[in-house]
Design a protein around this motif. Structure first.
Motif, PDB file in Angstrom:
ATOM      1  N   GLU A 217     -26.672  47.835 -74.119  1.00  0.00           N
ATOM      2  CA  GLU A 217     -27.490  48.939 -74.360  1.00  0.00           C
ATOM      3  C   GLU A 217     -28.229  48.705 -75.837  1.00  0.00           C
ATOM      4  OE1 GLU A 217     -27.367  53.851 -74.820  1.00  0.00           O
ATOM      5  OE2 GLU A 217     -25.614  52.725 -73.596  1.00  0.00           O
ATOM      6  N   ARG A 218     -27.432  48.365 -76.753  1.00  0.00           N
ATOM      7  CA  ARG A 218     -28.119  48.097 -78.011  1.00  0.00           C
ATOM      8  C   ARG A 218     -29.612  47.295 -77.748  1.00  0.00           C
ATOM      9  NH1 ARG A 218     -30.819  46.912 -82.460  1.00  0.00           N
ATOM     10  NH2 ARG A 218     -30.024  46.717 -84.397  1.00  0.00           N
ATOM     11  N   VAL A 219     -29.373  46.174 -76.827  1.00  0.00           N
ATOM     12  CA  VAL A 219     -30.559  45.326 -76.685  1.00  0.00           C
ATOM     13  C   VAL A 219     -31.486  45.849 -76.078  1.00  0.00           C
ATOM     14  CG1 VAL A 219     -30.872  43.073 -75.325  1.00  0.00           C
ATOM     15  CG2 VAL A 219     -29.019  43.134 -76.971  1.00  0.00           C
ATOM     16  N   MET A 220     -30.909  46.655 -75.122  1.00  0.00           N
ATOM     17  CA  MET A 220     -32.051  47.469 -73.961  1.00  0.00           C
ATOM     18  C   MET A 220     -32.835  48.297 -74.773  1.00  0.00           C
ATOM     19  SD  MET A 220     -29.914  47.708 -70.288  1.00  0.00           S
ATOM     20  CE  MET A 220     -31.334  48.020 -69.611  1.00  0.00           C
ATOM     21  N   ARG A 221     -32.633  48.760 -76.103  1.00  0.00           N
ATOM     22  CA  ARG A 221     -33.396  49.670 -76.945  1.00  0.00           C
ATOM     23  C   ARG A 221     -33.977  49.018 -77.948  1.00  0.00           C
ATOM     24  NH1 ARG A 221     -31.830  54.962 -76.452  1.00  0.00           N
ATOM     25  NH2 ARG A 221     -29.900  55.575 -75.053  1.00  0.00           N
ATOM     26  N   THR A 222     -33.743  47.750 -77.986  1.00  0.00           N
ATOM     27  CA  THR A 222     -34.644  46.908 -79.107  1.00  0.00           C
ATOM     28  C   THR A 222     -35.793  46.226 -78.726  1.00  0.00           C
ATOM     29  OG1 THR A 222     -32.293  46.710 -80.079  1.00  0.00           O
ATOM     30  CG2 THR A 222     -34.114  45.307 -80.952  1.00  0.00           C
ATOM     31  N   ASN A 223     -36.850  46.595 -79.406  1.00  0.00           N
ATOM     32  CA  ASN A 223     -38.054  45.998 -79.418  1.00  0.00           C
ATOM     33  C   ASN A 223     -38.120  44.548 -80.142  1.00  0.00           C
ATOM     34  OD1 ASN A 223     -39.591  48.268 -78.287  1.00  0.00           O
ATOM     35  ND2 ASN A 223     -39.697  49.084 -80.444  1.00  0.00           N
ATOM     36  N   TYR A 224     -39.228  43.659 -79.629  1.00  0.00           N
ATOM     37  CA  TYR A 224     -39.174  42.399 -80.136  1.00  0.00           C
ATOM     38  C   TYR A 224     -40.250  41.932 -80.430  1.00  0.00           C
ATOM     39  CZ  TYR A 224     -40.143  41.757 -74.807  1.00  0.00           C
ATOM     40  OH  TYR A 224     -40.781  41.913 -73.742  1.00  0.00           O
ATOM     41  N   ARG A 225     -40.344  40.832 -81.241  1.00  0.00           N
ATOM     42  CA  ARG A 225     -41.811  40.113 -81.418  1.00  0.00           C
ATOM     43  C   ARG A 225     -42.199  39.270 -80.531  1.00  0.00           C
ATOM     44  NH1 ARG A 225     -42.816  40.426 -87.182  1.00  0.00           N
ATOM     45  NH2 ARG A 225     -45.063  39.626 -86.271  1.00  0.00           N
ATOM     46  N   ILE A 226     -43.434  39.163 -79.971  1.00  0.00           N
ATOM     47  CA  ILE A 226     -44.057  38.224 -79.099  1.00  0.00           C
ATOM     48  C   ILE A 226     -44.843  37.468 -80.018  1.00  0.00           C
ATOM     49  CG2 ILE A 226     -43.732  39.892 -77.159  1.00  0.00           C
ATOM     50  CD1 ILE A 226     -46.801  40.496 -77.469  1.00  0.00           C
ATOM     51  N   ASP A 227     -45.457  37.691 -81.297  1.00  0.00           N
ATOM     52  CA  ASP A 227     -46.469  36.675 -81.805  1.00  0.00           C
ATOM     53  C   ASP A 227     -45.647  35.784 -82.983  1.00  0.00           C
ATOM     54  OD1 ASP A 227     -45.659  39.057 -83.539  1.00  0.00           O
ATOM     55  OD2 ASP A 227     -47.757  39.514 -83.961  1.00  0.00           O
ATOM     56  N   ASP A 228     -44.449  36.005 -83.338  1.00  0.00           N
ATOM     57  CA  ASP A 228     -43.762  35.480 -84.455  1.00  0.00           C
ATOM     58  C   ASP A 228     -42.282  35.118 -84.318  1.00  0.00           C
ATOM     59  OD1 ASP A 228     -43.831  34.272 -86.928  1.00  0.00           O
ATOM     60  OD2 ASP A 228     -44.856  35.758 -87.845  1.00  0.00           O
ATOM     61  N   PHE A 229     -41.477  34.696 -85.328  1.00  0.00           N
ATOM     62  CA  PHE A 229     -39.958  34.380 -85.202  1.00  0.00           C
ATOM     63  C   PHE A 229     -39.595  36.031 -85.165  1.00  0.00           C
ATOM     64  CE2 PHE A 229     -40.432  30.676 -88.267  1.00  0.00           C
ATOM     65  CZ  PHE A 229     -40.962  29.794 -87.289  1.00  0.00           C
ATOM     66  N   GLN A 230     -38.431  35.830 -84.465  1.00  0.00           N
ATOM     67  CA  GLN A 230     -37.847  37.229 -84.247  1.00  0.00           C
ATOM     68  C   GLN A 230     -37.017  37.505 -85.546  1.00  0.00           C
ATOM     69  OE1 GLN A 230     -37.701  38.624 -80.937  1.00  0.00           O
ATOM     70  NE2 GLN A 230     -39.393  36.926 -80.956  1.00  0.00           N
ATOM     71  N   GLU A 231     -36.892  38.789 -85.656  1.00  0.00           N
ATOM     72  CA  GLU A 231     -36.124  39.601 -86.871  1.00  0.00           C
ATOM     73  C   GLU A 231     -34.790  39.651 -86.508  1.00  0.00           C
ATOM     74  OE1 GLU A 231     -39.741  41.909 -89.360  1.00  0.00           O
ATOM     75  OE2 GLU A 231     -39.177  42.512 -87.284  1.00  0.00           O
TER      76      GLU A 231
END
Length: 286
Positions: A217-231
């Protein structure tokens, strides 16, 4: 999760209703094969000690070498008897429904083009190097093979009920940018990392990003970067955890997600099992 295969030297002539085309392997140029060779040699030199054992073993078993772009028919002659998967060529934008339909039937759509020599380190659209080098070794493993098929089935349903954004985050933080905790240390298994010269090292060794134990559920609520390294990267204890994720009842989670709460990729939350609290030095650079 649409798939793009634009900007290469091969065309989409003869595209079927499911967006597949012949690979047209004989149309690759000497320059195309040279780009593959550069990418292949530097990644295979870099990945020992960074990639998980399953990735390394899958690569060892496949007819994949530095001297030429793999022929999909040759790959499938090894892949299909092992896990029932096959690689199919696509030339352009593949709608979400088509993508999920392929996955649900153990067909992995791969761009049939390869990036130019000036695009070695970053490409917005997945090409044959990302799709074949990054994804296919893990498709040799029965757990990943089953997980991606089940994900395809779940994607078709998520699209119907309006939960595709949330489900796509699961794919992003596992199949594309997943990390795994092995006895020898942190290792990568995600294709987006495995096919990236710079992010391979960054994801496993840099002090900058968070590394957090995977919680669905944590992952399903977390945005991500499509233009750079992941934070932030999310870490599994075992690949077997993927099948547990795929086989759960998503409906109660989807119901909770109706509150609309999502999180920036950098944020640490109360309740997170934090394996490494990142400095975020990279993302703070001008």
């Amino acid at each position: 999760m649409p798939r793009y295969a634009a900007g290469g030297t091969l065309s989409g002539v003869g595209m079927a209703d499911d967006y597949t085309i012949p690979q047209h392997w004989d149309h690759y140029t000497a320059q195309d094969h040279a780009v593959w060779k550069t990418l292949f040699e530097r990644q295979t030199a870099l990945l020992p000690g960074l990639a998980c054992a399953e990735f390394v073993e899958g690569m060892r078993q496949l007819p994949m070498a530095a001297d030429r772009i793999p022929n999909f028919d040759e790959l499938n002659a090894t892949l299909k008897p092992t896990t029932g998967w096959q690689v199919v060529a696509v030339p352009g934008l593949v709608p979400d429904e088509v993508f999920f339909e392929h996955l649900a039937n153990r067909r992995f759509p791969s761009g049939n083009f390869i990036r130019g020599a000036h695009q070695l380190d970053y490409l917005e659209e997945p090409d044959v190097f990302h799709d074949v080098f990054g994804h296919v070794p893990m498709l040799m493993h029965p757990v990943m093979a089953d997980f991606i098929q089940l994900y395809g089935e779940a994607g078709l349903r998520a699209q119907r009920i309006g939960k595709l954004t949330e489900l796509a985050r699961v794919y992003w933080y596992t199949v594309e940018f997943g990390l795994l905790q092995e006895a020898q240390g942190m290792r990568l298994y995600g294709a987006g990392i495995a096919s990236s010269f710079t992010e391979s090292v960054f994801s496993v060794q840099s002090p900058s990003p968070n590394r957090i134990a995977f919680d669905l559920e944590r992952v399903m609520r977390t945005n991500y970067r499509i233009d750079d390294f992941q934070e932030s990267y999310f870490v599994l204890n075992s690949l077997d955890d993927l099948l547990e994720l795929a086989r759960i009842d998503f409906d109660p989670i989807y119901a909770r997600l109706n509150d609309g709460v999502s999180h920036p990729p950098r944020r640490i939350l109360e309740g997170d099992v934090v394996l490494h609290n990142g400095t975020h030095a990279y993302s703070q650079q001008p």
